[in-house]
Design a protein around this motif. Structure first.
Motif, mmCIF file in Angstrom:
data_model
loop_
_atom_site.group_PDB
_atom_site.id
_atom_site.type_symbol
_atom_site.label_atom_id
_atom_site.label_comp_id
_atom_site.label_asym_id
_atom_site.label_seq_id
_atom_site.Cartn_x
_atom_site.Cartn_y
_atom_site.Cartn_z
ATOM 1 N N VAL A 136 0.953 -1.312 0.094
ATOM 2 C CA VAL A 136 0.045 -0.016 -0.007
ATOM 3 C C VAL A 136 0.706 1.350 -0.009
ATOM 4 O O VAL A 136 0.446 2.296 -0.707
ATOM 5 N N GLN A 137 2.120 0.994 0.737
ATOM 6 C CA GLN A 137 2.888 2.195 0.709
ATOM 7 C C GLN A 137 3.246 2.723 -0.716
ATOM 8 O O GLN A 137 3.783 3.891 -0.892
ATOM 9 N N PHE A 138 3.466 1.797 -1.677
ATOM 10 C CA PHE A 138 4.054 2.391 -2.819
ATOM 11 C C PHE A 138 2.826 2.732 -3.892
ATOM 12 O O PHE A 138 3.061 3.192 -4.858
ATOM 13 N N LYS A 139 1.506 2.400 -3.376
ATOM 14 C CA LYS A 139 0.340 3.159 -4.324
ATOM 15 C C LYS A 139 0.603 4.440 -4.760
ATOM 16 O O LYS A 139 0.830 5.177 -4.031
ATOM 17 N N LEU A 140 0.376 4.672 -6.163
ATOM 18 C CA LEU A 140 0.682 5.739 -6.715
ATOM 19 C C LEU A 140 -0.651 6.821 -6.763
ATOM 20 O O LEU A 140 -1.575 6.550 -6.669
ATOM 21 N N LYS A 141 -0.193 7.878 -6.365
ATOM 22 C CA LYS A 141 -0.923 9.152 -6.391
ATOM 23 C C LYS A 141 -0.306 10.238 -7.214
ATOM 24 O O LYS A 141 1.081 10.210 -7.220
ATOM 25 N N ALA A 142 -0.927 10.983 -7.975
ATOM 26 C CA ALA A 142 -0.398 11.840 -8.985
ATOM 27 C C ALA A 142 0.680 12.737 -8.531
ATOM 28 O O ALA A 142 1.545 13.191 -8.785
ATOM 29 N N SER A 143 0.218 13.212 -6.944
ATOM 30 C CA SER A 143 1.135 14.312 -6.360
ATOM 31 C C SER A 143 2.626 13.750 -5.840
ATOM 32 O O SER A 143 3.521 14.432 -6.052
ATOM 33 N N ASP A 144 2.719 12.437 -5.657
ATOM 34 C CA ASP A 144 4.033 12.201 -5.112
ATOM 35 C C ASP A 144 4.466 10.651 -6.054
ATOM 36 O O ASP A 144 5.247 10.099 -5.513
ATOM 37 N N GLU A 145 4.074 10.805 -7.164
ATOM 38 C CA GLU A 145 4.524 9.682 -8.200
ATOM 39 C C GLU A 145 6.059 9.472 -8.113
ATOM 40 O O GLU A 145 6.537 8.363 -8.037
ATOM 41 N N LYS A 146 6.801 10.521 -8.432
ATOM 42 C CA LYS A 146 8.213 10.423 -8.612
ATOM 43 C C LYS A 146 8.938 9.659 -7.363
ATOM 44 O O LYS A 146 9.552 8.787 -7.697
ATOM 45 N N SER A 147 8.558 10.400 -6.267
ATOM 46 C CA SER A 147 9.366 9.586 -4.724
ATOM 47 C C SER A 147 8.751 8.299 -4.742
ATOM 48 O O SER A 147 9.818 7.266 -4.372
ATOM 49 N N LYS A 148 7.673 8.030 -5.155
ATOM 50 C CA LYS A 148 7.302 6.417 -4.809
ATOM 51 C C LYS A 148 7.914 5.642 -5.844
ATOM 52 O O LYS A 148 8.171 4.500 -5.403
ATOM 53 N N ILE A 149 7.966 5.928 -6.903
ATOM 54 C CA ILE A 149 8.501 5.109 -8.239
ATOM 55 C C ILE A 149 10.059 4.939 -7.742
ATOM 56 O O ILE A 149 10.482 3.944 -7.727
ATOM 57 N N THR A 150 10.526 5.818 -7.283
ATOM 58 C CA THR A 150 12.113 5.943 -7.041
ATOM 59 C C THR A 150 11.962 4.764 -5.978
ATOM 60 O O THR A 150 13.209 3.955 -5.711
ATOM 61 N N ALA A 151 11.352 4.989 -4.767
ATOM 62 C CA ALA A 151 11.408 4.370 -3.527
ATOM 63 C C ALA A 151 11.204 2.582 -3.907
ATOM 64 O O ALA A 151 11.892 1.887 -3.454
ATOM 65 N N ALA A 152 10.066 2.543 -4.840
ATOM 66 C CA ALA A 152 9.742 1.219 -5.142
ATOM 67 C C ALA A 152 10.930 0.365 -5.809
ATOM 68 O O ALA A 152 11.319 -0.886 -5.605
ATOM 69 N N ILE A 153 11.734 1.259 -6.829
ATOM 70 C CA ILE A 153 12.765 0.602 -7.521
ATOM 71 C C ILE A 153 13.988 0.326 -6.660
ATOM 72 O O ILE A 153 14.385 -0.702 -6.903
ATOM 73 N N ALA A 154 14.151 1.209 -5.674
ATOM 74 C CA ALA A 154 15.341 0.940 -4.672
ATOM 75 C C ALA A 154 14.873 -0.270 -3.822
ATOM 76 O O ALA A 154 15.597 -1.115 -3.478
ATOM 77 N N TYR A 155 13.714 -0.477 -3.491
ATOM 78 C CA TYR A 155 13.194 -1.466 -2.614
ATOM 79 C C TYR A 155 13.397 -2.876 -3.272
ATOM 80 O O TYR A 155 13.526 -3.868 -2.757
ATOM 81 N N ALA A 156 12.996 -2.929 -4.608
ATOM 82 C CA ALA A 156 12.981 -3.935 -5.483
ATOM 83 C C ALA A 156 14.552 -4.264 -6.148
ATOM 84 O O ALA A 156 14.763 -4.934 -6.915
ATOM 85 N N ASN A 157 15.372 -3.657 -5.333
ATOM 86 C CA ASN A 157 17.066 -3.662 -5.881
ATOM 87 C C ASN A 157 17.045 -3.586 -7.207
ATOM 88 O O ASN A 157 17.726 -4.417 -8.064
ATOM 89 N N GLY A 158 16.507 -2.668 -7.906
ATOM 90 C CA GLY A 158 16.390 -2.368 -9.214
ATOM 91 C C GLY A 158 15.744 -3.091 -10.268
ATOM 92 O O GLY A 158 15.863 -3.011 -11.328
ATOM 93 N N ASN A 159 15.123 -4.103 -9.701
ATOM 94 C CA ASN A 159 14.247 -5.322 -10.626
ATOM 95 C C ASN A 159 13.196 -4.480 -11.130
ATOM 96 O O ASN A 159 12.186 -4.441 -10.047
ATOM 97 N N LEU A 160 13.047 -4.192 -12.220
ATOM 98 C CA LEU A 160 11.892 -3.388 -12.740
ATOM 99 C C LEU A 160 10.439 -4.167 -12.677
ATOM 100 O O LEU A 160 9.329 -3.376 -12.251
#
Ligand SMILES: Nc1ncnc2c1ncn2[C@@H]1O[C@H](COP(=O)(O)OP(=O)(O)OP(=O)(O)O)[C@@H](O)[C@H]1O
Length: 415
Positions: free
Chosen positions: A367-391
């Protein structure tokens, strides 16, 4: 059979049209504008998968791609398409192992039938392409779709990524009064490329590019896939073209649930929103369709048994328990992936929880990664980091498709 097909073509409108034509085959379809970008998806391809590649792209050509596939032992079938046929290119393509070399104008007549035959030839029987879902939420959505299909109302299908909005949109078109008229699929995430890529020699304005698509769909249907991804410029242009179009077109749009927040925040035009939502259908997330989880898992178990020539019979109690409890933030797309890997990993006839490799945490965390228009960029960056770069994993965490993740990374300049 759930085969994978990738279309590598920088002509976005042709690529989308090809995707639409192929969508009835039930394959997992990827699109890429460049060879380099396609390689990550291609690394997962096997002998039964299919590549459709424009002969010449900005970062290489189809012959170089086939050499790369060879070097990496990826034995899929490659079809080459071209705007301008030359003998030299045809010879080079066939030498490199292409199944065919086809003029772009003849895609419907030559390419599609060949792919149908290839897919048919590889299947052991007539395996259904989609499973008829049984949960109350899905049955309600499908019966609403059948009720609205014969009318001329524009329809908005809302649901999380991977719930199956696209097959539902296609089904509405198939049973509509306009099923004998054209249907143009516009992938809103890549729509802004239309103007840039439509014809490099005669650049079009965005308005011209959209108007061209409306002309192509004359008296038919336009499927606007993932409308929440439209840039603000594109929203205004589509609204303008819709208001002034003389082409009698029906719109079937799909969107993620945050579209209503976007309207409230002002990042999505309310005039366009109400124009496309003359009738709304909501497809529930998989976690809310408990009856469907194991039925879909069994459906894909049989499917992947065929693909990998395995004889897996069932999921044991521990696997079933975990699958029912899982949050499935990537919905059916994630379930397919989990079952595919489990079938591949299994050594015997039964899949246990040990073979289940979930892309997303089982409870809550997604749920913490679910995208909202206002904070998309930081959520995407965090999710990629959490997934160790696995897209693939990052896309599942965010509940968006791999393609959408790619688009958003490009939009925000995320490496
Ligand atoms: N009824 C079904 N039976 C079997 N597979 C299904 C069914 N519905 C959808 N799928 C599969 O689930 C995957 C995701 O579906 P689809 O791409 O339509 O989702 P979506 O809601 O449009 O997602 P996105 O918003 O990310 O584009 C696809 O591979 C599709 O084949």
């Amino acid at each position: 059979m759930a085969r994978q097909i990738i279309i590598i073509d920088d002509n976005v409108s042709d690529s989308n049209e090809l995707k639409r034509l192929l969508s009835v085959l039930g394959a997992e379809i990827y699109q890429s504008l460049r060879i380099g970008m396609a390689k990550e998806d291609l690394a997962k391809f096997n002998n039964s998968d299919i590549v459709i590649c424009d002969f010449k792209l900005a970062d290489g050509n189809a012959v170089e791609l086939m050499e790369w596939l060879d070097q990496n032992n990826i034995g899929c079938s490659v079809f080459v398409i071209t705007d301008v046929e030359t003998v030299a290119d045809a010879v080079a393509a066939f030498r490199a192992g292409a199944k065919d070399y086809i003029n772009r104008r003849l895609i419907r007549e030559l390419l599609i039938p060949k792919i149908k035959v290839l897919i048919g030839k590889n299947s052991d029987d007539n395996f259904p392409l989609l499973f008829s879902r049984k949960s109350d939420g899905c049955l309600r959505a499908y019966s609403a779709a059948h009720a609205v299909a014969p009318t001329n109302l524009n329809v908005l299908i809302i649901g999380e990524s991977g719930v199956g909005k696209e097959p539902l949109a296609q089904e509405i078109y198939d049973v509509s009064m306009k099923s004998n008229k054209p249907c143009v699929l516009l992938d809103c995430g890549t729509l802004h490329y239309l103007a840039q890529n439509h014809n490099a020699k005669q650049p079009m304005t965005l308005l011209d590019a959209v108007a061209t698509q409306f002309r192509k769909a004359h008296e038919g249907t336009i499927i606007l896939d993932n409308v929440q991804l439209l840039s603000q410029d594109m929203q205004s242009i589509i609204l303008h073209v819709l208001a002034n179009s003389k082409h009698d077109i029906r719109i079937i749009a799909t969107a993620s649930p945050d579209i209503t927040d976007m309207v409230i925040e002002g990042s999505f035009l309310s005039a366009l929103f109400y124009k496309i939502k003359e009738f709304t259908i909501t497809l529930p997330p998989l976690r809310k369709c408990q009856e469907d989880i194991m039925l879909l898992a069994d459906f894909y178990l049989r499917n992947y048994n065929q693909e990998f020539r395995k004889k897996v019979k069932r999921f044991d109690a521990s696997a079933q328990r975990e699958m029912r409890a899982h949050s499935w933030s990537g919905n059916i797309r994630e379930l397919k992936h989990v079952v595919r890997v489990a079938v591949l990993k299994s050594r015997g006839e039964i899949i246990t929880s040990k073979e289940l490799d979930f892309d997303t945490p089982t409870t809550g965390a997604h749920v913490q990664f679910k995208l909202k228009a206002s904070d998309e960029k930081s959520k995407i960056t965090a999710a990629i980091a959490y997934a160790n770069g696995n897209l693939t994993k990052a896309a599942s965490l965010l509940g968006i498709s791999h393609r959408t993740l790619w688009e958003k990374r490009k939009k925000y300049g995320i490496a």
